[in-house]
Design a protein around this motif. Structure first.
Motif, PDB file in Angstrom:
ATOM      1  N   ASP A 139       0.978  -1.207  -0.036  1.00  0.00           N
ATOM      2  CA  ASP A 139       0.230  -0.198  -0.268  1.00  0.00           C
ATOM      3  C   ASP A 139       0.717   1.317  -0.283  1.00  0.00           C
ATOM      4  N   PRO A 140       0.402   2.526  -0.573  1.00  0.00           N
ATOM      5  CA  PRO A 140       1.192   3.668  -0.845  1.00  0.00           C
ATOM      6  C   PRO A 140       0.977   3.830   1.253  1.00  0.00           C
ATOM      7  N   ARG A 141       1.504   5.099   1.639  1.00  0.00           N
ATOM      8  CA  ARG A 141       1.432   5.720   2.800  1.00  0.00           C
ATOM      9  C   ARG A 141       0.425   6.507   3.061  1.00  0.00           C
ATOM     10  N   GLU A 142      -0.062   6.201   4.361  1.00  0.00           N
ATOM     11  CA  GLU A 142      -1.301   7.062   4.675  1.00  0.00           C
ATOM     12  C   GLU A 142      -1.211   8.215   3.919  1.00  0.00           C
ATOM     13  N   GLY A 143      -2.254   8.127   3.218  1.00  0.00           N
ATOM     14  CA  GLY A 143      -2.546  10.299   2.781  1.00  0.00           C
ATOM     15  C   GLY A 143      -1.845  10.017   1.124  1.00  0.00           C
ATOM     16  N   GLU A 144      -1.098   9.012   0.563  1.00  0.00           N
ATOM     17  CA  GLU A 144      -0.441   9.506  -0.405  1.00  0.00           C
ATOM     18  C   GLU A 144      -1.054   8.596  -1.830  1.00  0.00           C
ATOM     19  N   ASP A 145      -1.202   8.736  -3.036  1.00  0.00           N
ATOM     20  CA  ASP A 145      -1.711   7.852  -3.772  1.00  0.00           C
ATOM     21  C   ASP A 145      -0.799   6.993  -4.647  1.00  0.00           C
ATOM     22  N   CYS A 146       0.235   7.083  -4.091  1.00  0.00           N
ATOM     23  CA  CYS A 146       1.182   6.665  -5.190  1.00  0.00           C
ATOM     24  C   CYS A 146       1.931   6.371  -4.574  1.00  0.00           C
ATOM     25  N   LEU A 147       2.879   4.674  -4.968  1.00  0.00           N
ATOM     26  CA  LEU A 147       4.419   3.898  -4.271  1.00  0.00           C
ATOM     27  C   LEU A 147       5.420   4.519  -4.149  1.00  0.00           C
ATOM     28  N   ARG A 148       6.489   4.939  -2.775  1.00  0.00           N
ATOM     29  CA  ARG A 148       7.621   5.767  -3.293  1.00  0.00           C
ATOM     30  C   ARG A 148       8.045   3.892  -3.822  1.00  0.00           C
ATOM     31  N   THR A 149       9.295   4.460  -4.056  1.00  0.00           N
ATOM     32  CA  THR A 149      10.180   3.682  -4.500  1.00  0.00           C
ATOM     33  C   THR A 149      11.473   3.434  -3.252  1.00  0.00           C
ATOM     34  N   GLU A 150      11.719   4.006  -2.441  1.00  0.00           N
ATOM     35  CA  GLU A 150      12.031   3.099  -1.086  1.00  0.00           C
ATOM     36  C   GLU A 150      11.274   2.370  -0.162  1.00  0.00           C
ATOM     37  N   ASP A 151      10.061   2.713  -0.388  1.00  0.00           N
ATOM     38  CA  ASP A 151       9.279   2.269   0.339  1.00  0.00           C
ATOM     39  C   ASP A 151       9.545   0.553   0.164  1.00  0.00           C
ATOM     40  N   ILE A 152       9.163  -0.085  -1.349  1.00  0.00           N
ATOM     41  CA  ILE A 152       8.950  -0.550  -2.387  1.00  0.00           C
ATOM     42  C   ILE A 152      10.479  -1.515  -1.990  1.00  0.00           C
ATOM     43  N   LEU A 153      11.122  -0.836  -1.821  1.00  0.00           N
ATOM     44  CA  LEU A 153      13.000  -1.553  -1.639  1.00  0.00           C
ATOM     45  C   LEU A 153      13.232  -2.107  -0.642  1.00  0.00           C
ATOM     46  N   ASP A 154      11.876  -0.832   0.380  1.00  0.00           N
ATOM     47  CA  ASP A 154      12.166  -1.331   2.501  1.00  0.00           C
ATOM     48  C   ASP A 154      11.464  -2.998   2.459  1.00  0.00           C
ATOM     49  N   VAL A 155      11.182  -2.760   1.232  1.00  0.00           N
ATOM     50  CA  VAL A 155       9.753  -4.256   1.680  1.00  0.00           C
ATOM     51  C   VAL A 155      10.691  -5.895   1.395  1.00  0.00           C
ATOM     52  N   LEU A 156      11.128  -5.275  -0.092  1.00  0.00           N
ATOM     53  CA  LEU A 156      12.274  -6.486  -0.821  1.00  0.00           C
ATOM     54  C   LEU A 156      13.635  -7.036   0.457  1.00  0.00           C
ATOM     55  N   GLU A 157      13.914  -5.636   1.043  1.00  0.00           N
ATOM     56  CA  GLU A 157      15.006  -6.264   1.861  1.00  0.00           C
ATOM     57  C   GLU A 157      14.938  -6.825   2.929  1.00  0.00           C
ATOM     58  N   ARG A 158      13.442  -6.298   3.993  1.00  0.00           N
ATOM     59  CA  ARG A 158      12.530  -6.504   5.146  1.00  0.00           C
ATOM     60  C   ARG A 158      12.328  -8.379   4.497  1.00  0.00           C
ATOM     61  N   GLU A 159      11.914  -8.760   3.377  1.00  0.00           N
ATOM     62  CA  GLU A 159      10.995  -9.624   3.602  1.00  0.00           C
ATOM     63  C   GLU A 159      11.118 -10.567   1.956  1.00  0.00           C
ATOM     64  N   GLY A 160      12.516  -9.905   1.272  1.00  0.00           N
ATOM     65  CA  GLY A 160      13.221 -10.397   0.361  1.00  0.00           C
ATOM     66  C   GLY A 160      13.525 -12.127   0.044  1.00  0.00           C
ATOM     67  N   ASP A 161      14.274 -12.632   1.307  1.00  0.00           N
ATOM     68  CA  ASP A 161      14.141 -14.055   1.700  1.00  0.00           C
ATOM     69  C   ASP A 161      13.114 -14.773   1.905  1.00  0.00           C
ATOM     70  N   SER A 162      11.598 -14.265   1.581  1.00  0.00           N
ATOM     71  CA  SER A 162      10.659 -15.324   1.282  1.00  0.00           C
ATOM     72  C   SER A 162       9.516 -14.885   0.435  1.00  0.00           C
ATOM     73  N   ILE A 163      10.496 -14.239  -0.353  1.00  0.00           N
ATOM     74  CA  ILE A 163       9.097 -13.471  -1.471  1.00  0.00           C
ATOM     75  C   ILE A 163       9.823 -14.358  -2.774  1.00  0.00           C
ATOM     76  N   ALA A 164       8.930 -14.817  -3.245  1.00  0.00           N
ATOM     77  CA  ALA A 164       9.382 -16.081  -4.794  1.00  0.00           C
ATOM     78  C   ALA A 164       9.157 -15.077  -5.959  1.00  0.00           C
ATOM     79  N   VAL A 165       8.446 -14.374  -6.253  1.00  0.00           N
ATOM     80  CA  VAL A 165       8.371 -13.340  -7.592  1.00  0.00           C
ATOM     81  C   VAL A 165       8.038 -11.695  -6.885  1.00  0.00           C
ATOM     82  N   VAL A 166       8.464 -11.061  -7.395  1.00  0.00           N
ATOM     83  CA  VAL A 166       8.116  -9.115  -8.003  1.00  0.00           C
ATOM     84  C   VAL A 166       7.409  -9.421  -9.054  1.00  0.00           C
ATOM     85  N   ALA A 167       6.087  -9.171  -8.788  1.00  0.00           N
ATOM     86  CA  ALA A 167       5.069  -9.073  -9.811  1.00  0.00           C
ATOM     87  C   ALA A 167       4.702  -7.801 -10.006  1.00  0.00           C
TER      88      ALA A 167
END
Length: 471
Positions: A187-215
């Protein structure tokens, strides 16, 4: 609005002697557009040919205001000519048309590859044209989504197009996992419509070991946001994830470099900016790293190498590269839609189109903000209708589309626009998507759209004064 676009508009205004928001300035920009001749390659609808138009409000003979290429591109004139020749061939040759003539039907998909592959930054062997977008997504995920107890998640945006969402959800179930725990929707940050690239990268860094596919989608259909595909792809690869992009709204809209970005797989439809016709033949990309990879997949006759396909031995010789992901013989009538589009594309390049698009969409943004923005000198203090732009202002983060967000019943705005000869679309709860397409739209189209939108807003506000409600 970017300083580059501001400089362009300011320079052109001084050169023309016309005010930025005038019809004369729009006409001047249209006349001096180096790609203006491309418009003549398309059938452009008139007011009188659109349904639901109130002809008392428009000139029936005037061209409509077509700003809906993000849903369906206009028809290239070449398409009908090619289709007519294929119908004549069918009538005159029958079955021999499969292997003879201008577009041998048994190979008609392959006849498009040299033209399509550069549009996605790939080699022809990495591309296959077949099926519809969602079917191709299923085919790809069937092969590339191999969940394990440790690595089973698929990362996507929370408001992915419903078809993508459903396909991913079903693939997770088909592999024996639960979407509630394996579907990671960002999800975008509260009050925002678009996703921030840094937030996507943070999720990948935090959850990446459990992610099979980015789609993810290359361009988000609702907001119009263009994602930073190379950065996201590289970050996902560092965490061991496979990366697949849905390029439905990016194909023929923005430059794409799948090989350069080392994307694993991708798919796209062609009937938006590719103007191939409703439900046109979709595309699929498989990186050449997997050219000889014989991973388990959905198979059919067309997965078999052409050299021995007609021996009918039922002993599969899997074709290499993207061709090995094909299943059925290609539909001739859908291939024609691609050929018609490619006839137009031969006259330009995606780089030229992108340069025009940045200025054209920037001009669109300027007019919307000038007439309807919160700081617009034209807005009255009593104005009840607000219109904001959801799409990023940075040209590097968007394609052609602007998503306009309203604070009133969007169905009313849409209905009034359609009555005045505008083709755009509505997306609930509160967005009008409008798209000046670089192939056939010009600055005058944009000016007419915004003027019509202003008229609609004033009309609705006047109506509000009498009935007391805009909801």
């Amino acid at each position: 609005m970017s300083s580059t676009i501001q400089d362009f508009l300011s320079t052109q205004s001084k050169k023309s002697g016309f005010a930025l928001d005038s019809r004369e300035f729009a006409d001047f920009l249209s006349e001096n557009d180096s790609l203006k001749a491309l418009r003549n390659e398309f059938h452009y609808p008139k007011m009188k040919t659109l349904p639901q138009v109130d002809l008392s409000l428009v000139n029936p003979e005037e061209e409509c205001i077509y700003m809906c290429g993000n849903s369906l591109g206009l028809m290239p004139k070449a398409t009908k000519e090619i289709m007519d020749r294929q119908f004549e061939k069918w009538a005159g040759m029958g079955v021999f048309g499969h292997t003879e003539g201008e577009l041998p039907w048994a190979h008609c998909d392959e006849c498009t590859l040299d033209g399509i592959a550069p549009l996605v930054g790939a080699e022809p062997s990495e591309v296959a044209m077949m099926n519809g977008l969602t079917v191709n997504l299923h085919i790809l995920l069937t092969s590339f989504y191999k969940p394990t107890e440790k690595r089973h998640k698929i990362l996507l945006e929370s408001r992915a197009f419903p078809s993508d969402h459903y396909a991913i959800e079903s693939q997770i179930r088909l592999k024996g996992f639960d979407p509630a725990t394996s579907m990671l929707c960002l999800d975008p940050r509260e009050g925002e419509d678009c996703l921030r690239t840094e937030d996507i990268l943070d999720v990948l860094e935090r959850e990446g070991d459990s992610i099979a596919v980015v789609a993810f989608s290359g361009i988000q259909y609702y907001t119009g946001q263009l994602f930073d595909m190379p950065t996201i792809t590289a970050a996902a690869h560092r965490k061991g994830c496979l990366v697949g992009w849905d390029l439905a709204h990016a194909f023929a809209n923005v430059p794409i470099h799948l090989d350069q970005w080392d994307v694993d797989f991708a798919c796209w439809c062609t009937y938006k900016y590719g103007s191939s016709g409703a439900g046109g033949m979709a595309g699929l990309y498989v990186n050449k790293r997997f050219a000889k990879d014989e991973r388990v997949r959905m198979l059919g006759w067309w997965s078999h190498k052409m050299s021995t396909r007609f021996l009918m031995s039922n002993q599969l010789e899997l074709d290499e590269g993207a061709a090995g992901f094909r299943i059925s013989n290609p539909p001739m009538m859908l291939a024609v839609g691609l050929m018609g589009f490619l006839e137009v594309y031969k006259k330009t390049s995606i780089e030229q189109l992108r340069a025009k698009s940045i200025n054209l969409t920037g001009y669109f943004e300027h007019l919307v903000r000038h007439h309807l923005g919160a700081d617009s000198p034209h807005r009255k203090k009593s104005s009840k209708v607000s219109c904001s732009i959801m799409t990023p202002s940075d040209p590097a983060q968007r394609g052609c589309q602007l998503s306009l967000k309203f604070n009133i019943d969007i169905a009313k705005v849409y209905q009034e626009l359609v009555k005045r000869g505008v083709a755009c679309d509505k997306r609930y709860p509160n967005v009008i998507r409008a798209t000046p397409v670089h192939f056939y739209n010009n600055y005058t189209d944009v000016w007419r759209f915004v003027q019509t939108l202003v008229d609609v807003v004033l009309h609705l506000e006047e109506e509000h004064a009498f009935n007391g409600s805009l909801n």
